[in-house]
Design a protein around this motif. Structure first.
Motif, PDB file in Angstrom:
ATOM      1  N   TYR A   1       0.833  -1.215   0.000  1.00 26.17           N
ATOM      2  CA  TYR A   1       0.000   0.000   0.000  1.00 26.17           C
ATOM      3  C   TYR A   1       0.864   1.260   0.000  1.00 26.17           C
ATOM      4  O   TYR A   1       0.555   2.244  -0.696  1.00 26.17           O
ATOM      5  CB  TYR A   1      -0.892  -0.047   1.247  1.00 26.17           C
ATOM      6  CG  TYR A   1      -1.825   1.119   1.441  1.00 26.17           C
ATOM      7  CD1 TYR A   1      -3.129   1.085   0.955  1.00 26.17           C
ATOM      8  CD2 TYR A   1      -1.426   2.246   2.157  1.00 26.17           C
ATOM      9  CE1 TYR A   1      -3.997   2.142   1.161  1.00 26.17           C
ATOM     10  CE2 TYR A   1      -2.286   3.304   2.369  1.00 26.17           C
ATOM     11  CZ  TYR A   1      -3.574   3.247   1.870  1.00 26.17           C
ATOM     12  OH  TYR A   1      -4.427   4.308   2.089  1.00 26.17           O
TER      13      TYR A   1
ATOM     14  N   TYR B   1       0.930   5.089  -1.651  1.00 27.50           N
ATOM     15  CA  TYR B   1       0.624   6.206  -0.753  1.00 27.50           C
ATOM     16  C   TYR B   1       1.810   7.158  -0.616  1.00 27.50           C
ATOM     17  O   TYR B   1       1.642   8.380  -0.546  1.00 27.50           O
ATOM     18  CB  TYR B   1       0.220   5.665   0.625  1.00 27.50           C
ATOM     19  CG  TYR B   1      -0.353   6.716   1.542  1.00 27.50           C
ATOM     20  CD1 TYR B   1      -1.716   7.008   1.519  1.00 27.50           C
ATOM     21  CD2 TYR B   1       0.447   7.427   2.438  1.00 27.50           C
ATOM     22  CE1 TYR B   1      -2.263   7.967   2.350  1.00 27.50           C
ATOM     23  CE2 TYR B   1      -0.083   8.388   3.270  1.00 27.50           C
ATOM     24  CZ  TYR B   1      -1.447   8.650   3.220  1.00 27.50           C
ATOM     25  OH  TYR B   1      -1.970   9.614   4.047  1.00 27.50           O
TER      26      TYR B   1
ATOM     27  N   PRO C   1      -0.108   4.735   6.563  1.00 28.52           N
ATOM     28  CA  PRO C   1       0.305   3.330   6.636  1.00 28.52           C
ATOM     29  C   PRO C   1       0.939   2.975   7.976  1.00 28.52           C
ATOM     30  O   PRO C   1       0.818   1.834   8.440  1.00 28.52           O
ATOM     31  CB  PRO C   1       1.318   3.203   5.490  1.00 28.52           C
ATOM     32  CG  PRO C   1       0.944   4.286   4.529  1.00 28.52           C
ATOM     33  CD  PRO C   1       0.449   5.415   5.373  1.00 28.52           C
TER      34      PRO C   1
ATOM     35  N   LEU D   1      -6.296   1.875   6.353  1.00 26.76           N
ATOM     36  CA  LEU D   1      -5.854   2.036   4.969  1.00 26.76           C
ATOM     37  C   LEU D   1      -6.952   2.671   4.116  1.00 26.76           C
ATOM     38  O   LEU D   1      -6.651   3.442   3.197  1.00 26.76           O
ATOM     39  CB  LEU D   1      -5.435   0.685   4.392  1.00 26.76           C
ATOM     40  CG  LEU D   1      -4.205   0.038   5.046  1.00 26.76           C
ATOM     41  CD1 LEU D   1      -3.808  -1.231   4.307  1.00 26.76           C
ATOM     42  CD2 LEU D   1      -3.020   0.999   5.111  1.00 26.76           C
TER      43      LEU D   1
ATOM     44  N   SER E   1      -6.804   6.099   2.007  1.00 29.28           N
ATOM     45  CA  SER E   1      -7.297   6.271   0.636  1.00 29.28           C
ATOM     46  C   SER E   1      -8.200   7.497   0.537  1.00 29.28           C
ATOM     47  O   SER E   1      -8.149   8.241  -0.449  1.00 29.28           O
ATOM     48  CB  SER E   1      -8.060   5.006   0.205  1.00 29.28           C
ATOM     49  OG  SER E   1      -8.473   5.100  -1.138  1.00 29.28           O
TER      50      SER E   1
ATOM     51  N   THR F   1     -13.174   2.456  -2.389  1.00 31.38           N
ATOM     52  CA  THR F   1     -12.820   2.793  -1.009  1.00 31.38           C
ATOM     53  C   THR F   1     -14.056   2.763  -0.123  1.00 31.38           C
ATOM     54  O   THR F   1     -14.006   2.292   1.029  1.00 31.38           O
ATOM     55  CB  THR F   1     -12.160   4.182  -0.958  1.00 31.38           C
ATOM     56  OG1 THR F   1     -10.978   4.165  -1.760  1.00 31.38           O
ATOM     57  CG2 THR F   1     -11.810   4.560   0.470  1.00 31.38           C
TER      58      THR F   1
ATOM     59  N   SER G   1      -8.035   5.690  -5.517  1.00 32.42           N
ATOM     60  CA  SER G   1      -6.617   5.370  -5.346  1.00 32.42           C
ATOM     61  C   SER G   1      -6.156   4.385  -6.415  1.00 32.42           C
ATOM     62  O   SER G   1      -6.969   3.647  -6.994  1.00 32.42           O
ATOM     63  CB  SER G   1      -6.391   4.778  -3.953  1.00 32.42           C
ATOM     64  OG  SER G   1      -6.750   5.705  -2.947  1.00 32.42           O
TER      65      SER G   1
ATOM     66  N   MET H   1      -2.729   0.503  -4.108  1.00 29.23           N
ATOM     67  CA  MET H   1      -3.320   0.798  -2.811  1.00 29.23           C
ATOM     68  C   MET H   1      -4.632   0.041  -2.597  1.00 29.23           C
ATOM     69  O   MET H   1      -5.024  -0.208  -1.444  1.00 29.23           O
ATOM     70  CB  MET H   1      -3.565   2.308  -2.660  1.00 29.23           C
ATOM     71  CG  MET H   1      -2.298   3.139  -2.617  1.00 29.23           C
ATOM     72  SD  MET H   1      -2.617   4.928  -2.664  1.00 29.23           S
ATOM     73  CE  MET H   1      -3.583   5.164  -1.175  1.00 29.23           C
TER      74      MET H   1
ATOM     75  N   PRO I   1      -4.388  -4.268  -1.419  1.00 27.92           N
ATOM     76  CA  PRO I   1      -4.384  -4.596   0.016  1.00 27.92           C
ATOM     77  C   PRO I   1      -5.755  -4.449   0.670  1.00 27.92           C
ATOM     78  O   PRO I   1      -6.093  -5.216   1.584  1.00 27.92           O
ATOM     79  CB  PRO I   1      -3.381  -3.600   0.603  1.00 27.92           C
ATOM     80  CG  PRO I   1      -2.471  -3.258  -0.529  1.00 27.92           C
ATOM     81  CD  PRO I   1      -3.350  -3.267  -1.739  1.00 27.92           C
TER      82      PRO I   1
END
Length: 674
Positions: free
Chosen positions: A100, A104, A271, A370, A374, A398, A485, A489, A492
């Motif tokens: 991720y 990010y 993260p 996470l 996002s 997301t 995203s 990303m 995960p």
């Protein structure tokens, strides 16, 4: 294989840390991520080999470490079911966070350093959970503290990040001081810090306590430990040692009174929040208590204290989470609250239930963090939910993954069955265990965890509604640039979503169901009278249904407040301003600590600096002597003018003084002769 699981992340740290500038950011990302992914895959292999195989314990000696008198310490890996559960949690979440972070942190100029720190943290946590002795565990314990300091303060240009890193470091030192004293106490009592030897010597005492014959267990026998000037017998000494060990768990796992560092730690990159403060480091205290369950079973007082603090933390953090506006802080307080649930389970003796909630929580809480990252990524770094809204159609992936995380956290499932999201299975089991518990704080814990379940549902749905539903409240220029995203990303999030949905149903039976004995193989304490797991099946139906009712109530209230009538929360906050500010300011515990500890410490330090060091030591010492010498030389220098008539005048004055002295001394002598 086990050596590879532990040391591959260390290799990644060394490569990225030492050679990151030479090999570049992309290579650093790929090397560290690949090594941690390999470690994660091997962890799952170990999980099925140990948990579902015939082998109960594997010990792998790496090297001899310390030999001094009775202290004989080797660096060795202790691989049992509890270890492999933690290996899966740590490495799975770490691997997904590494992946991720490639997306990010893509624009960060210090990515190599960031990935090095992530791998260092992973290695330290693996050292902790594979420890075969308390010193090795303490090494990993302090290692994750160091790594968290580095990661929280990664953006060191921000003063708030530096302050948060320092706060986490200092508050954890308070807990670590107790943990270290507890280790010393264990060594004094057992003459060893090797876990196998400790557990081998504990059963006789455990059996005596379990049958209520504390006197036979040495509770009123000769003194075995001197602490703070008191000579303690075996029973009291074990209580003191367990409370000191739990003090370390309180700091690392952010329990009430030592929790203040966790919300501030959200200053680090998102993260980091997912890795350290949702799934791994904060669960170190839970792991430690579970690992040392044979010792904690020697002290019902210590278990009662664990239960009390766990329940108090669960409710406290949930109340504070109700009114927070920073999306990451809401999830942070949720973490704090869920850790309280885990300690409640441990405190009532349902160790496997506590570890099971740790296991499931890692998936859905990492998922929520996470997803929050996002969201922040989509709205150009904004974290205040009051400036979001209406994002559901802009970032649908997301939204739906965060919905899964929310359903898991709030505990959505079919009542009176084991069909539901991960949190439904594990959190409800904790509440049922609290009801079935027999220590003095178990009923207190039951009612507080039920109440916290309702509050958890409310603040979780509040987060979802404020962020994704309603009208957009972000500036127009921000909304124009909202975007989903990248896949690096999102992948995960998909994997964690599977865990948030299925982890509870898939692993309920081995963790605390019919397959318990075959799965754990003695890795957790199970005494002859420990029927807590059997009692879970016999709790009344209203107990089993109560978490679901509270979850549904929290959802309905949140829907009414933030969808049906958005003005209602504002009106209630205005009508109950005192209560609102009390919760918004986190029960004023930070301010209380500032008044009790920080300000007096600053005053004392400033006084010792200015008065003690500056005036007394420097004034009477080096600076004082130097000043006197300088004064004398200044006067001497004034005599050296370089003018001849000054020297002639000085000589004349000297001659006159000499003649005068001679005259008076001669008169005095003559007078004496007559």
């Amino acid at each position: 294989m086990y050596q590879a699981i532990v040391f591959l992340p260390l290799i990644g740290f060394l490569i990225a840390g030492l050679f990151g500038r030479a090999i570049g950011h992309t290579a650093s990302e790929l090397v560290t991520t690949t090594l941690v992914v390999i470690s994660a895959v091997l962890s799952w292999v170990a999980f099925f080999q140990i948990g579902y195989g015939e082998t109960a314990l594997v010990q792998v000696e790496i090297l001899r470490w310390i030999t001094s008198g009775a202290l004989d310490v080797a660096w060795s890996l202790r691989i049992d079911t509890l270890t492999v559960v933690m290996l899966v949690v740590v490495n799975s979440v770490s691997a997904l966070v590494h992946i991720y972070s490639i997306g990010y942190m893509h624009d960060d100029p210090h990515r190599s350093r960031f990935f090095a720190y992530l791998s260092l943290f992973t290695f330290a946590m693996l050292s902790l959970v594979t420890a075969d002795n308390l010193l090795q565990m303490f090494f990993g314990w302090e290692g994750v503290g160091l790594a968290s300091y580095l990661l929280i303060g990664f953006w060191y240009q921000k003063s708030s990040a530096n302050a948060a890193a320092m706060k986490a470091f200092v508050v954890n030192r308070v807990g670590d001081f107790g943990f270290a004293l507890g280790i010393f106490g264990v060594f004094v009592m057992f003459d060893t810090i090797n876990l196998s030897a400790i557990f081998a010597n504990a059963p006789a005492v455990v059996g005596a306590v379990a049958h209520g014959t504390e006197a036979a267990a040495g509770a009123h026998g000769p003194a075995v430990l001197d602490f703070l000037g008191y000579s303690l017998d075996a029973g009291t000494a074990m209580t003191v040692v367990c409370l000191l060990l739990f003090m370390g768990a309180m700091g690392k796992s952010a329990q009430f009174l030592l929790h203040t560092w966790l919300p501030d730690a959200m200053e680090g990159p998102t993260p980091v929040s997912a890795l350290i403060h949702a799934a791994t480091m904060v669960t170190a205290g839970v792991f430690m208590v579970a690992r040392l369950s044979p010792l904690f079973e020697l002290s019902h007082t210590a278990l009662t204290v664990v239960t009390f603090f766990g329940a108090t933390t669960a409710l406290f953090a949930a109340t504070v989470g109700l009114v927070q506006n920073d999306i990451k802080r809401v999830i942070a307080y949720s973490t704090c609250s869920q850790l309280g649930y885990m300690f409640v389970a441990l405190g009532v003796g349902a160790y496997s239930v506590g570890v099971f909630h740790l296991f499931t929580h890692a998936f859905f809480k990492a998922l929520l963090f996470l997803c929050a990252g996002s969201v922040i990524h989509a709205v150009s770094g904004e974290q205040d939910m009051r400036r979001m809204g209406g994002l559901r159609k802009h970032i649908p992936v997301t939204y739906w993954t965060m919905m899964i995380g929310t359903l898991a956290l709030t505990g959505v499932g079919i009542p009176l069955t084991y069909i539901g999201f991960a949190g439904f299975i594990s959190k409800d089991a904790v509440i049922e265990a609290a009801f079935a518990g027999h220590n003095a704080a178990s009923q207190y814990a039951f009612w507080l965890t039920v109440a916290a379940a309702g509050l958890t549902s409310f603040y979780s749905w509040r987060l979802t509604f404020l962020t994704f539903h309603g009208k957009p409240r972000a500036p127009v220029d921000v909304m124009k640039h909202v975007h989903e995203s990248p896949m690096v990303m999102l992948v995960p999030l998909f994997i964690l979503s599977v865990g948030a949905i299925a982890a509870g149903m898939a692993f309920k039976a081995p963790f605390f169901g019919d397959g318990y004995d075959a799965f754990w193989k003695g890795a957790l304490f199970t005494g002859p009278d420990n029927h807590i797991l059997h009692a879970l099946h016999d709790v009344p139906k209203w107990v089993k249904v109560s978490p679901f009712v509270m979850m549904a109530t929290g959802f309905i209230v949140a829907w009414y407040f933030y969808i049906r009538s958005p003005e209602t929360p504002k009106r209630l906050a205005a009508e109950h301003e005192g209560l609102y500010k009390f919760l918004l300011n986190k029960w004023y515990i930070d301010e209380l600590y500032d008044w009790i500890f920080v300000r007096p410490a600053m005053w004392l330090g400033r006084t010792l600096w200015k008065k003690g060091d500056g005036v007394v030591i420097d004034g009477c010492g080096p600076d004082g002597v130097a000043a006197r010498v300088q004064n004398v030389t200044t006067w001497v220098v004034r005599l050296q003018t370089g003018y001849l008539y000054h020297y002639a005048f000085a000589m004349l004055i000297g001659v006159a003084a000499l003649v005068t002295w001679s005259m008076f001394s001669g008169v005095s002598t003559g007078g004496g002769a007559h």
